[in-house]
Design a protein around this motif. Structure first.
Motif, PDB file in Angstrom:
ATOM      1  N   SER A 153      -5.841   3.597 -11.717  1.00  0.00           N
ATOM      2  CA  SER A 153      -6.349   3.249 -10.395  1.00  0.00           C
ATOM      3  C   SER A 153      -6.243   1.759 -10.137  1.00  0.00           C
ATOM      4  CB  SER A 153      -7.815   3.673 -10.283  1.00  0.00           C
ATOM      5  OG  SER A 153      -8.609   2.878 -11.152  1.00  0.00           O
ATOM      6  N   GLY A 154      -6.438   1.376  -8.877  1.00  0.00           N
ATOM      7  CA  GLY A 154      -6.535  -0.019  -8.477  1.00  0.00           C
ATOM      8  C   GLY A 154      -7.564  -0.144  -7.373  1.00  0.00           C
ATOM      9  N   VAL A 155      -8.218  -1.304  -7.272  1.00  0.00           N
ATOM     10  CA  VAL A 155      -9.261  -1.450  -6.266  1.00  0.00           C
ATOM     11  C   VAL A 155      -8.701  -1.546  -4.849  1.00  0.00           C
ATOM     12  CG1 VAL A 155     -10.921  -2.452  -7.858  1.00  0.00           C
ATOM     13  CG2 VAL A 155      -9.420  -3.968  -6.526  1.00  0.00           C
ATOM     14  N   GLY A 156      -7.383  -1.570  -4.703  1.00  0.00           N
ATOM     15  CA  GLY A 156      -6.787  -1.450  -3.385  1.00  0.00           C
ATOM     16  C   GLY A 156      -6.843  -0.033  -2.852  1.00  0.00           C
ATOM     17  N   GLY A 157      -7.330   0.896  -3.688  1.00  0.00           N
ATOM     18  CA  GLY A 157      -7.463   2.293  -3.275  1.00  0.00           C
ATOM     19  C   GLY A 157      -6.324   3.184  -3.722  1.00  0.00           C
ATOM     20  N   GLY A 158      -5.430   2.651  -4.523  1.00  0.00           N
ATOM     21  CA  GLY A 158      -4.314   3.455  -5.009  1.00  0.00           C
ATOM     22  C   GLY A 158      -4.591   4.074  -6.364  1.00  0.00           C
ATOM     23  N   ILE A 159      -3.904   5.169  -6.645  1.00  0.00           N
ATOM     24  CA  ILE A 159      -3.901   5.789  -7.970  1.00  0.00           C
ATOM     25  C   ILE A 159      -2.476   6.261  -8.252  1.00  0.00           C
ATOM     26  CG2 ILE A 159      -4.808   7.600  -9.471  1.00  0.00           C
ATOM     27  CD1 ILE A 159      -7.248   7.795  -7.659  1.00  0.00           C
ATOM     28  N   LEU A 160      -1.980   5.941  -9.439  1.00  0.00           N
ATOM     29  CA  LEU A 160      -0.731   6.507  -9.938  1.00  0.00           C
ATOM     30  C   LEU A 160      -1.088   7.558 -10.972  1.00  0.00           C
ATOM     31  CD1 LEU A 160       2.389   6.541 -10.346  1.00  0.00           C
ATOM     32  CD2 LEU A 160       2.047   4.758 -12.093  1.00  0.00           C
ATOM     33  N   ALA A 161      -0.606   8.777 -10.794  1.00  0.00           N
ATOM     34  CA  ALA A 161      -0.877   9.868 -11.732  1.00  0.00           C
ATOM     35  C   ALA A 161       0.435  10.406 -12.271  1.00  0.00           C
ATOM     36  CB  ALA A 161      -1.677  10.975 -11.050  1.00  0.00           C
ATOM     37  N   VAL A 162       0.391  10.870 -13.509  1.00  0.00           N
ATOM     38  CA  VAL A 162       1.587  11.350 -14.196  1.00  0.00           C
ATOM     39  C   VAL A 162       1.370  12.790 -14.634  1.00  0.00           C
ATOM     40  CG1 VAL A 162       3.074  11.046 -16.207  1.00  0.00           C
ATOM     41  CG2 VAL A 162       2.174   9.032 -15.012  1.00  0.00           C
ATOM     42  N   ILE A 163       2.299  13.662 -14.239  1.00  0.00           N
ATOM     43  CA  ILE A 163       2.290  15.048 -14.711  1.00  0.00           C
ATOM     44  C   ILE A 163       3.506  15.190 -15.623  1.00  0.00           C
ATOM     45  CG2 ILE A 163       2.364  17.484 -14.090  1.00  0.00           C
ATOM     46  CD1 ILE A 163       1.277  14.941 -11.521  1.00  0.00           C
ATOM     47  N   PRO A 164       3.314  15.075 -16.946  1.00  0.00           N
ATOM     48  CA  PRO A 164       4.450  15.039 -17.866  1.00  0.00           C
ATOM     49  C   PRO A 164       5.397  16.220 -17.689  1.00  0.00           C
ATOM     50  CG  PRO A 164       2.438  14.427 -19.006  1.00  0.00           C
ATOM     51  CD  PRO A 164       2.023  14.922 -17.646  1.00  0.00           C
ATOM     52  N   GLY A 165       6.688  15.874 -17.593  1.00  0.00           N
ATOM     53  CA  GLY A 165       7.721  16.883 -17.451  1.00  0.00           C
ATOM     54  C   GLY A 165       7.855  17.459 -16.063  1.00  0.00           C
ATOM     55  N   VAL A 166       7.013  17.032 -15.123  1.00  0.00           N
ATOM     56  CA  VAL A 166       7.011  17.635 -13.788  1.00  0.00           C
ATOM     57  C   VAL A 166       7.250  16.610 -12.686  1.00  0.00           C
ATOM     58  CG1 VAL A 166       5.658  18.965 -12.118  1.00  0.00           C
ATOM     59  CG2 VAL A 166       5.439  19.454 -14.559  1.00  0.00           C
ATOM     60  N   ALA A 167       6.389  15.598 -12.600  1.00  0.00           N
ATOM     61  CA  ALA A 167       6.449  14.678 -11.464  1.00  0.00           C
ATOM     62  C   ALA A 167       5.516  13.498 -11.705  1.00  0.00           C
ATOM     63  CB  ALA A 167       6.035  15.392 -10.174  1.00  0.00           C
ATOM     64  N   SER A 168       5.656  12.483 -10.866  1.00  0.00           N
ATOM     65  CA  SER A 168       4.649  11.426 -10.783  1.00  0.00           C
ATOM     66  C   SER A 168       4.113  11.425  -9.357  1.00  0.00           C
ATOM     67  CB  SER A 168       5.233  10.064 -11.152  1.00  0.00           C
ATOM     68  OG  SER A 168       6.314   9.726 -10.311  1.00  0.00           O
ATOM     69  N   VAL A 169       2.858  11.022  -9.212  1.00  0.00           N
ATOM     70  CA  VAL A 169       2.160  11.111  -7.929  1.00  0.00           C
ATOM     71  C   VAL A 169       1.503   9.775  -7.628  1.00  0.00           C
ATOM     72  CG1 VAL A 169       0.414  12.353  -6.591  1.00  0.00           C
ATOM     73  CG2 VAL A 169       1.628  13.530  -8.451  1.00  0.00           C
ATOM     74  N   ALA A 170       1.605   9.345  -6.384  1.00  0.00           N
ATOM     75  CA  ALA A 170       0.865   8.164  -5.936  1.00  0.00           C
ATOM     76  C   ALA A 170       0.031   8.564  -4.731  1.00  0.00           C
ATOM     77  CB  ALA A 170       1.816   7.038  -5.566  1.00  0.00           C
TER      78      ALA A 170
END
Length: 316
Positions: free
Chosen positions: A267-284
């Motif tokens: 996470s970041g205090v700018g309100g963003g989150i980067l999430a990782v789904i191994p082998g599938v996708a990345s999400v922001a």
């Protein structure tokens, strides 16, 4: 007849549309990070989400193409670069354990003799910036980080928001204290003001959800940049970065995030989150209002809905 990829794409679009509809109906936005003046002026109704798959497709909804300050999410990419420079020697200067405290705790740093608990709390990230400075002027170190992000996102539009950087420095007294204490303990090799200069500007990187999701794909696919086939980090290091994201990526809210969302995230205090789904996708995801842990309130809820509906979890 639809292929499996087409069916998944349709399902994902429907889920993202439903998430956007749900978020749009909410009004309990959370608190803006107004101690950084430009972040306190953002419309709390903003919301964007993007999912990037191995083949480069991006499924997006809301304000997914609007740049925002990624803040501490930048620490993931800085850590990747630092590991490329010094390898496992980094762990002699920064730990790998969850902090259990606020991201800018001075008490914890003093108790542990100037060795930060992990590279995602502020003190740990300042040590990482000190590593990136080796043999470089601050502008060169920042240029390397920008080039890396532009390569990962395949987009030259990633930039540093100078207004946010100035505000970071103007209010960064606690970070100055952390850096000076680590210098006193021998855990900074460059003058504190140089490491802090890199840190403040690194946190001021601005990206859209689309750019950020694409940039994070190497962590979902064994350290390989899917669009080019080039190795960014070894599979082992990609796993370790993901492990740190899962255990430390949301500071003292990391356990709560792992319990409800079930995938590595930063996470970041700018309100963003980067999430990782191994082998599938990345999400922001981006929603600027924060919860009691300092993580995006609607962003966390959106990711919980997404991983639940798509049955994505590292826990099986």
């Amino acid at each position: 007849m639809l292929t499996a990829k087409e069916r998944q794409g349709r399902r994902l679009r429907a889920v993202l549309d439903a998430i956007l509809h749900d978020v749009s109906a909410r009004r309990d936005y959370g608190a803006l990070a107004d101690y950084i003046a430009p972040l306190g002026r953002i419309d709390p109704r903003k919301f964007g989400i993007a999912v990037a798959t191995r083949d480069g497709r991006v499924f997006a909804a809301g304000d997914a193409d609007e740049p925002f300050s990624i803040q501490s999410i930048s620490k993931v990419f800085a850590l990747t670069l630092a590991l490329g420079k010094v390898g496992d020697a980094l762990w002699e200067r920064v730990g790998q354990e969850p902090s259990g405290n606020r991201f800018n705790s001075i008490v914890q740093l003093e108790y542990e003799s100037g060795v930060p608990r992990n590279p995602f709390i502020n003190a740990g990230a300042i040590v990482v910036c000190d590593v990136l400075l080796a043999g470089h002027e601050p502008k060169e170190a920042l240029g390397e980080t920008l080039r890396f992000l532009r390569f990962l996102a395949d987009d030259g539009g990633v930039f540093i928001d100078s207004g946010v950087a100035v505000a970071e420095k103007a209010g960064g007294f606690r970070n100055v204290a952390l850096a000076n204490f680590m210098m006193a303990c021998g855990n900074l090799l460059h003058p504190p003001e140089l490491a802090l200069g890199v840190y403040f500007h690194q946190c001021a990187v601005a990206m859209s959800c689309r750019q950020l999701a694409l940039a994070g794909r190497y962590l979902a696919f064994g350290g390989v940049h899917p669009s080019t086939g080039r190795s960014v980090v070894s599979p082992q290091r990609a796993r370790r970065v993901n492990a740190l994201m899962l255990t430390c990526g949301h500071y003292d809210g990391s356990g709560d995030f792992a319990f409800h969302v079930g995938v590595p995230g930063k996470s970041g205090v700018g309100g963003g989150i980067l999430a990782v789904i191994p082998g599938v996708a990345s999400v922001a995801v981006w929603s600027p209002g924060l919860n009691e842990y300092g993580n995006s309130k609607f962003g966390t809820a959106a990711l919980q809905s997404l991983t639940t509906e798509m049955n994505w979890s590292v826990f099986g």
